[in-house]
Scaffold this active site. Structure first.
Site, PDB file in Angstrom:
ATOM      1  N   HIS A   9     101.327 -46.419 -12.045  1.00 47.00           N
ATOM      2  CA  HIS A   9     101.215 -45.582 -13.173  1.00 47.00           C
ATOM      3  C   HIS A   9     101.646 -46.384 -14.563  1.00 47.00           C
ATOM      4  O   HIS A   9     102.377 -47.472 -14.382  1.00 47.00           O
ATOM      5  CB  HIS A   9     102.144 -44.600 -13.284  1.00 47.00           C
ATOM      6  N   THR A  21     106.996 -63.947  25.315  1.00 48.13           N
ATOM      7  CA  THR A  21     106.366 -64.059  24.150  1.00 48.13           C
ATOM      8  C   THR A  21     106.141 -65.456  23.415  1.00 48.13           C
ATOM      9  O   THR A  21     104.992 -65.986  22.527  1.00 48.13           O
ATOM     10  CB  THR A  21     107.285 -63.196  23.007  1.00 48.13           C
ATOM     11  N   LYS A  61     104.558 -61.646  20.377  1.00 51.39           N
ATOM     12  CA  LYS A  61     105.284 -62.377  19.482  1.00 51.39           C
ATOM     13  C   LYS A  61     104.460 -62.000  18.132  1.00 51.39           C
ATOM     14  O   LYS A  61     103.345 -62.120  17.819  1.00 51.39           O
ATOM     15  CB  LYS A  61     104.682 -63.787  19.821  1.00 51.39           C
TER      16      LYS A  61
END
Length: 297
Positions: A246, A57, A12
Site C-alpha cells: 500500500h 543428508t 538437505k
C-alpha cells in the site's frame, strides 16, 4: 487410540552452489540454492532410530555439488530433474525425490563500454525457482519466480467494495499499485526449453501488470495467469501470491503544502495478501508436485 506416523521426508536444505564455467576466456556463472528431500520407507528411522534405509543428508549435499560439475547447470529445471532421477533410480530404497532450487541472477559488468569476461554484478531482487518431483507416478516440474517487485503509479482502482460499520477505506479510481509477486507454474511435460520459456513468462506477467486498467489486484492476477496459460499450452496450473504494498498520500496539508498524489507513505504492514490458482479443466493430476520440502520453490 493409536498414534501413527504420517507423511514424512528428509533431506538437505539450502546448499549454496556456485557453478562457474572456466573453459575459455569468457566465463559463465550460475548461482543456486538447492534443497533435496527424499521419500520412501523411512518409518523405522523415526520410530526406532534405525538408519539402515537412510542416505545421509550430507551425501545428498555432496551429490548436488558433484552433479553441478558432471551434469552442468544449463537450466535449473534440467539440473533438478537429473538429481531427482538419480536419487529415485539409483538409490534403493528411495521412491520419491523433491528438489527445490532458487537461482540468483548476475549480469556482466560493463567496463569501458564492453561486457567483462569474468566480472558480474548481482541482478535485481527477483529469484527464479524450480521445484522438481520424481516418483512412481511420474516426473513433475513447477517453474516459478519470487520477489518480483512491481509498481505502477496509475492505472489502478479500488471502488464499489462491500462496506460495514468498520469500513474506513475511501474508494479510489487512481492509485499506486505495488507488489512483490510470487508466481509458480506447473508443466504437463518435461520436454521444455526451460531457459527460453522462463523470460517469456516473466515478460508476460510484467506486461499484464503494466497495461491492464486494474479494478483490483485480484483482477490483475487473473490476467497475469491467463496470459501465461494462453501462450503456453503445456502450462496447466498457475499459482500466484501477491502482497498489496500500500502507498498512501502523505498529509502535507497540515504544513500548508498541497499534495496532489505526488508524495506517498509506503506502508510496511499490515498489507493485503491476494492469492489465486488458475487450472485448466483438463489438467493432469498434480499428485505430489506441490508437496513442498523447505518451501523455497
Amino acid at each position: 487410540m493409536a498414534i501413527i506416523l504420517g507423511d514424512n521426508q528428509y533431506g538437505k536444505a539450502e546448499s549454496r552452489i556456485v557453478r562457474i564455467v572456466r573453459d575459455g576466456p569468457r566465463h559463465e556463472i550460475r548461482d543456486l540454492n538447492v534443497t533435496t528431500a527424499l521419500r520412501g520407507p523411512f518409518e523405522q528411522a523415526y520410530l526406532t532410530g534405525d538408519q539402515s534405509n537412510v542416505l545421509p543428508t550430507d551425501t545428498q549435499k555432496n551429490t548436488a555439488y558433484a552433479f553441478a560439475k558432471s551434469k552442468g547447470v544449463d537450466s535449473i529445471e534440467e539440473y533438478g530433474l537429473e538429481l531427482a532421477r538419480h536419487f529415485v533410480g539409483d538409490v534403493d530404497p528411495v521412491t520419491g525425490a523433491r528438489i527445490e532450487i532458487e537461482e540468483f541472477a548476475w549480469e556482466r559488468a560493463v567496463v569501458d563500454g564492453s561486457e567483462h569476461d569474468h566480472t558480474w554484478l548481482r541482478k535485481g531482487q527477483d529469484v527464479r525457482t524450480a521445484a522438481v518431483t520424481v516418483d512412481a507416478t511420474g516426473e513433475y516440474v513447477v517453474g516459478g519466480l519470487k520477489d518480483l517487485v512491481l509498481l505502477k503509479s496509475t492505472g489502478s482502482e479500488f471502488a464499489g467494495f462491500l462496506k460495514d460499520d468498520f469500513t474506513t477505506l475511501p474508494e479510489t479510481h487512481d492509485r499506486v499499485m505495488a507488489t512483490a509477486l510470487d508466481a509458480k507454474w506447473r508443466f504437463s511435460s518435461v520436454d521444455v526449453d526451460w531457459n527460453d520459456v522462463y523470460p517469456r513468462i516473466k515478460a508476460l506477467m510484467v506486461r499484464e501488470f503494466a497495461t491492464l486498467q486494474s479494478l483490483a489486484l485480484q483482477q490483475t492476477l487473473w490476467h497475469m495467469g491467463t496470459a501465461v496459460m494462453e501462450e503456453f499450452p503445456d502450462i496447466v496450473e498457475v499459482r500466484l501470491k501477491a502482497p498489496n504494498k500500500h502507498h498512501f498520500d502523505f498529509d502535507l496539508g497540515r504544513f500548508g503544502v498541497e499534495n496532489a498524489g505526488e508524495v506517498f507513505w509506503a506502508a510496511d504492514r499490515a498489507y493485503g495478501l491476494i492469492e489465486a490458482t488458475l487450472l485448466r479443466d483438463d489438467a493432469p493430476p498434480a499428485n505430489d508436485a506441490w508437496r513442498f520440502s523447505a518451501g523455497l520453490a
